[in-house]
Scaffold this active site. Structure first.
Site, mmCIF file in Angstrom:
data_model
loop_
_atom_site.group_PDB
_atom_site.id
_atom_site.type_symbol
_atom_site.label_atom_id
_atom_site.label_comp_id
_atom_site.label_asym_id
_atom_site.label_seq_id
_atom_site.Cartn_x
_atom_site.Cartn_y
_atom_site.Cartn_z
ATOM 1 N N LYS A 35 0.829 -1.219 0.000
ATOM 2 C CA LYS A 35 0.000 0.000 0.000
ATOM 3 C C LYS A 35 0.854 1.254 0.000
ATOM 4 C CE LYS A 35 -2.100 -1.136 3.785
ATOM 5 N NZ LYS A 35 -1.473 -2.452 3.945
ATOM 6 N N THR A 36 1.835 1.285 0.862
ATOM 7 C CA THR A 36 2.680 2.473 0.937
ATOM 8 C C THR A 36 3.474 2.625 -0.360
ATOM 9 O OG1 THR A 36 2.780 2.215 3.317
ATOM 10 C CG2 THR A 36 4.422 3.655 2.329
ATOM 11 N N ASP A 220 -2.089 7.801 3.599
ATOM 12 C CA ASP A 220 -1.645 6.464 4.026
ATOM 13 C C ASP A 220 -2.295 6.150 5.385
ATOM 14 O OD1 ASP A 220 -0.336 4.045 4.053
ATOM 15 O OD2 ASP A 220 1.690 4.860 4.169
ATOM 16 N N GLU A 221 -2.387 4.877 5.735
ATOM 17 C CA GLU A 221 -2.954 4.441 7.028
ATOM 18 C C GLU A 221 -4.330 5.071 7.244
ATOM 19 O OE1 GLU A 221 -1.281 2.241 8.789
ATOM 20 O OE2 GLU A 221 0.847 2.522 8.374
ATOM 21 N N GLN A 251 -5.718 -3.258 10.553
ATOM 22 C CA GLN A 251 -4.634 -2.605 11.288
ATOM 23 C C GLN A 251 -5.082 -1.321 11.960
ATOM 24 O OE1 GLN A 251 -0.547 -2.817 9.554
ATOM 25 N NE2 GLN A 251 -1.642 -3.423 7.697
ATOM 26 N N ARG A 603 4.999 -7.366 11.038
ATOM 27 C CA ARG A 603 6.221 -6.564 10.866
ATOM 28 C C ARG A 603 7.378 -7.463 10.459
ATOM 29 N NH1 ARG A 603 4.047 -2.945 9.256
ATOM 30 N NH2 ARG A 603 2.247 -4.270 9.479
HETATM 31 P P1 ATP Z 1 1.681 -2.073 5.989
HETATM 32 O O1 ATP Z 1 0.252 -2.528 5.957
HETATM 33 O O2 ATP Z 1 2.463 -2.816 7.000
HETATM 34 O O3 ATP Z 1 1.825 -0.595 6.035
HETATM 35 P P2 ATP Z 1 2.074 -1.946 3.131
HETATM 36 O O4 ATP Z 1 0.872 -2.548 2.524
HETATM 37 O O5 ATP Z 1 2.161 -0.477 3.166
HETATM 38 O O6 ATP Z 1 2.293 -2.557 4.586
HETATM 39 P P3 ATP Z 1 4.641 -1.807 1.872
HETATM 40 O O7 ATP Z 1 5.395 -1.385 3.054
HETATM 41 O O8 ATP Z 1 4.340 -0.818 0.805
HETATM 42 O O9 ATP Z 1 3.292 -2.545 2.363
HETATM 43 O O10 ATP Z 1 5.325 -3.048 1.191
HETATM 44 C C1 ATP Z 1 5.768 -4.183 1.928
HETATM 45 C C2 ATP Z 1 7.058 -4.711 1.359
HETATM 46 O O11 ATP Z 1 6.827 -5.323 0.099
HETATM 47 C C3 ATP Z 1 8.060 -3.630 1.098
HETATM 48 O O12 ATP Z 1 9.342 -4.141 1.394
HETATM 49 C C4 ATP Z 1 7.895 -3.341 -0.376
HETATM 50 O O13 ATP Z 1 9.059 -2.797 -0.923
HETATM 51 C C5 ATP Z 1 7.592 -4.721 -0.930
HETATM 52 N N1 ATP Z 1 6.766 -4.709 -2.154
HETATM 53 C C6 ATP Z 1 5.572 -4.130 -2.323
HETATM 54 N N2 ATP Z 1 5.088 -4.337 -3.560
HETATM 55 C C7 ATP Z 1 6.006 -5.093 -4.219
HETATM 56 C C8 ATP Z 1 6.089 -5.649 -5.543
HETATM 57 N N3 ATP Z 1 5.136 -5.486 -6.441
HETATM 58 N N4 ATP Z 1 7.189 -6.358 -5.818
HETATM 59 C C9 ATP Z 1 8.165 -6.549 -4.925
HETATM 60 N N5 ATP Z 1 8.145 -6.057 -3.668
HETATM 61 C C10 ATP Z 1 7.078 -5.330 -3.302
HETATM 62 MG MG MG Z 2 2.289 0.896 4.773
#
Ligand code: ATP
Ligand code: MG
Length: 727
Positions: A35-36, A220-221, A251, A603
């Protein structure tokens, strides 16, 4: 145009969100699904492909750290700086607006932000002023009430007392509290948001200006926005608003601070034309960790429900350790952290997460004894330290005489013969005449106070006036330096015994360097000193690491949100501690704790340890607890229980760990003996204060020791120069 760098590192669903046409978008997805990443790429896409000016973007994240990271990522995607892009937390952005529009927001130009400590102190004083028995009225509860009302967007006149006497009184406290704040130009954290919202509401012209400017909003969040934040966003987005929000209902962990996960549903009602994107692939964790997280959260009933999968490896089992007591637990963790480093991993890649801050002390002690550098996020930060708050209070008073909370803090610090009775006289006058302490002081000094007291008060006022005059044309750092020097704080702390006072003075010096390093935002036209004070107040809420060093990360589960670590230890997993005592009998509370547990588990990227203690001493009390119900919710086939060895069935001093490490430790101990010190020995240094010897190398004139100082961090010192007192 080459869009490869923006789209290539994404999967199809992520691409759909990033490259969506101009329409509201809601990305709902589980932890670690990117997402981020999507949010950052969306910003880059808008700028690079849609030709949106960075000025027209507003991005909201959860912490200042996340904001800085996001800016960095966007810049590296675009290969150019994006200075005019507004990125920040809700509080930071609201503050920025209020500074620009202080008049429209009906604030004095030099309004000051007060943190929750200041707020509590104000409330205590208020109770005292009103001669109210504080055994019946708990200041913290009043504070909670006031903030909760503000978070809902309510002013005292909007709140219905429902015919309830207690409620009526609470509303009256809110009213009086607010009057004091208005008088002093004081703005608490919740007020920042509420004011910014009222600014939109009452000034359509201002709102329109920003609606035109910010054509795209990125959040975000999103699951953790409270009522006032969401209302603020909606107004800014307007009817056609292009809101791009990412979040995860599982979350949502700030319900207790007014966050409403329901906003995810509300969004879909408010923007019926919105594109909803679900991301289902997790890129963060091994399959075992992900399955465990999914299994735990499945026990919650109020969920949108989603299917999160990974094509990654199974990875190691989740290791559960049942400790005798908190020390044994800490020893076990130390052992695992050592193994982790011994395998060639960075310490910073390991995090120890706990439910409440107080748990860190035992861990810190064990880490220190084990000579493992660590950093606590969420402890007492630089800007929260006593001496720093003292110096800042002087600066605040210089900037705004009506700041009562600053006035009370320093009027007799250092002691200058202004006793409690004198202060009480000023308070009484201020109360009777609805005026600030400063004005009250001026009035009582000339007619009510006795000669000596009057002279002291006048001298204090002259001191502040003098500071204010002297610093007018100085640079920010010189201003801070000058005020500190004239305040008498340095002499005051010099009298404090031992190294504590010294550390305080060093911290004050550090404040001058902080001012020197402070850069006023290019976009900002506010006074530099006010900007610096605001920065200090906003920054205090968040850990600003000292000089970078590879160290283990300690933090609460709450502050771990959004982050990821290859190795995670979740400790203190006992019913009553986690889930927290307060939530045991409350379904909603328990579900929030479970979401927090889900945040904790997710995490971890590769390795996850879960530990609990059968007996724990916390807050000076022993308790015997059951393992957390969340442990029982982990699927058995994913868990490996680690049992302490039979011979260690007495309280452990030293865990029977890895022999290889023991041997190398023995070697180092021998080397230490050769140069006349002992590993683990306590030492005192003239400048750095007390510490513990962690390591040593070399011999003779070249012998060096590594010392972990309590307040100055870890340093290597040449033994023959360092003048260490060995204790
Ligand atoms: P959270 O809910 O904990 O905030 P998130 O959904 O924001 O998590 P991110 O932090 O954006 O998730 O991504 C999680 C991990 O996966 C990061 O290390 C990111 O670089 C990697 N990632 C995300 N998308 C891809 C992709 N398409 N290919 C490879 N790695 C990815
Ligand atoms: Mg995130």
């Amino acid at each position: 145009m080459d869009v490869t760098p923006i789209l290539d590192p994404l999967n199809d669903a992520q691409r759909e969100a990033v490259a969506a046409p101009a329409e509201p978008v809601l990305v709902i997805a589980g932890a670690g699904s990117g997402k981020t990443r999507v949010l950052t790429h969306r910003a880059a896409w808008l700028i690079e492909v849609e030709g949106v000016s960075p000025q027209s973007l507003l991005a909201v994240t959860f912490t200042n750290k996340a904001a800085a990271e996001m800016r960095g990522r966007i810049e590296s995607l675009l290969k150019m700086p994006v200075n005019h892009l507004w990125i920040g937390t809700f509080h930071g952005l609201a503050h920025r607006l209020l500074r620009r529009h202080w008049q429209d927001a009906k604030l004095p130009q030099n309004f000051q932000i007060i943190d929750s400590d200041d707020q509590l102190r104000l409330i205590k004083r208020l109770l005292k002023n009103l001669e109210i028995d504080d055994s019946r009225w708990v200041p913290r509860e009043i504070q909670y009430f006031i903030n909760a009302q503000k978070d809902e967007g309510l002013r005292p006149q909007h709140i219905d007392d429902e015919g309830d006497e207690t409620r009526r009184q609470l509303i009256a406290f809110y009213q009086s509290y607010q009057e004091i704040c208005e008088r002093g130009g004081l703005v608490d954290f919740a007020e920042l948001l509420l004011r910014a919202h009222e600014l939109w509401r009452d000034r359509p012209d201002v709102l329109q200006h920003y609606q035109r400017r910010f054509s795209h909003l990125l959040v975000d969040e999103f699951q953790d926005t409270n009522a006032i934040q969401y209302a603020w966003l909606r107004m800014l987005a307007g009817k056609t608003g292009l809101l791009f929000a990412v979040g995860d209902d599982d979350q949502s962990i700030y319900r207790w601070r007014g966050a409403r996960v329901e906003h995810i549903y509300q969004f879909q009602k408010d923007f019926p034309q919105a594109r909803i994107v679900k991301l289902e692939q997790n890129y963060r964790s091994t399959s075992n960790i992900l399955k465990a997280a999914n299994a735990v959260i499945a026990n919650n009933s109020s969920r949108m429900g989603k299917n999160l999968w990974t094509d990654g490896i199974d990875g190691e089992a989740i290791k559960v350790y049942s400790a005798f007591n908190e020390r044994d637990e800490a020893d076990f963790i130390i052992g695992r952290l050592r193994d982790w480093s011994a395998q060639g991993n960075a310490r910073a890649d390991a995090a120890v997460l706990y439910r409440s801050n107080a748990q860190s002390r035992v861990l810190e002690e064990a880490l220190m004894n084990a000579r493992i550098p660590y950093r606590v996020y969420g402890g007492l930060r630089f800007f929260e330290r006593q001496e720093i708050k003292d110096a800042l209070a002087y600066l605040r008073l210089v900037s705004n005489r009506d700041d009562d909370s600053a006035f009370e803090r320093v009027v007799n610090r250092p002691t200058r013969g202004i006793g409690a009775r004198t202060v009480e006289t000023m308070r009484a006058y201020g109360r009777a005449n609805a005026t600030s302490m400063w004005r009250a002081a001026a009035a009582v000094a000339s007619d009510t106070l006795a000669g000596r007291a009057s002279a002291s008060v006048l001298a204090f006022m002259q001191l502040i006036e003098g500071m204010s005059r002297d610093i007018k044309n100085l640079s920010l750092a010189d201003k801070v330096d000058h005020v500190i020097n004239l305040s008498g704080l340095i002499e005051f702390f010099k009298k404090e015994k031992g190294e504590k006072g010294e550390t305080r003075i060093e911290n004050l010096e550090e404040l001058v360097s902080a001012a020197r390093g402070f850069v006023l935002d290019a976009d900002e036209d506010m006074d530099e000193l006010d900007a610096f004070l605001a920065h200090a107040a906003l920054e205090a809420g968040e850990g600003q690491a000292d000089a970078w060093e590879d160290c283990v990360q300690l933090m609460t589960m709450h502050s771990a949100k959004g982050l990821e670590f290859p190795m995670v230890v979740m400790c203190g997993m006992e019913d009553g501690l986690f889930p927290h005592q307060r939530s045991l009998n409350d379904v909603h509370g328990l579900e929030e704790e479970r979401r927090l547990c889900y945040v904790g588990i997710t995490r971890a990227r590769e390795v996850l340890y879960v530990t609990y203690a059968e007996q724990r001493r916390l807050h000076g009390m022993d308790s015997y607890a059951q393992q957390s119900r969340f442990i029982a919710e982990l699927p058995e086939d994913l868990v490996e229980e680690i049992r302490p060895k039979i011979e260690t069935s007495r309280p452990l001093r030293q865990h029977q760990g890895n022999r290889r490490i023991a041997t190398s430790a023995n070697l180092r101990a021998g080397a230490a003996e050769e140069i006349g010190v002992r590993l683990g020995q306590r030492v005192r240094h003239g400048k750095f204060g007390d510490g513990v010897i962690l390591n040593c190398e070399g011999h003779g004139a070249h012998a060096r020791v590594e010392v972990n100082f309590e307040n100055a961090g870890t340093k290597w010192l040449v033994l023959s120069y360092a003048n260490l007192d060995l204790m």
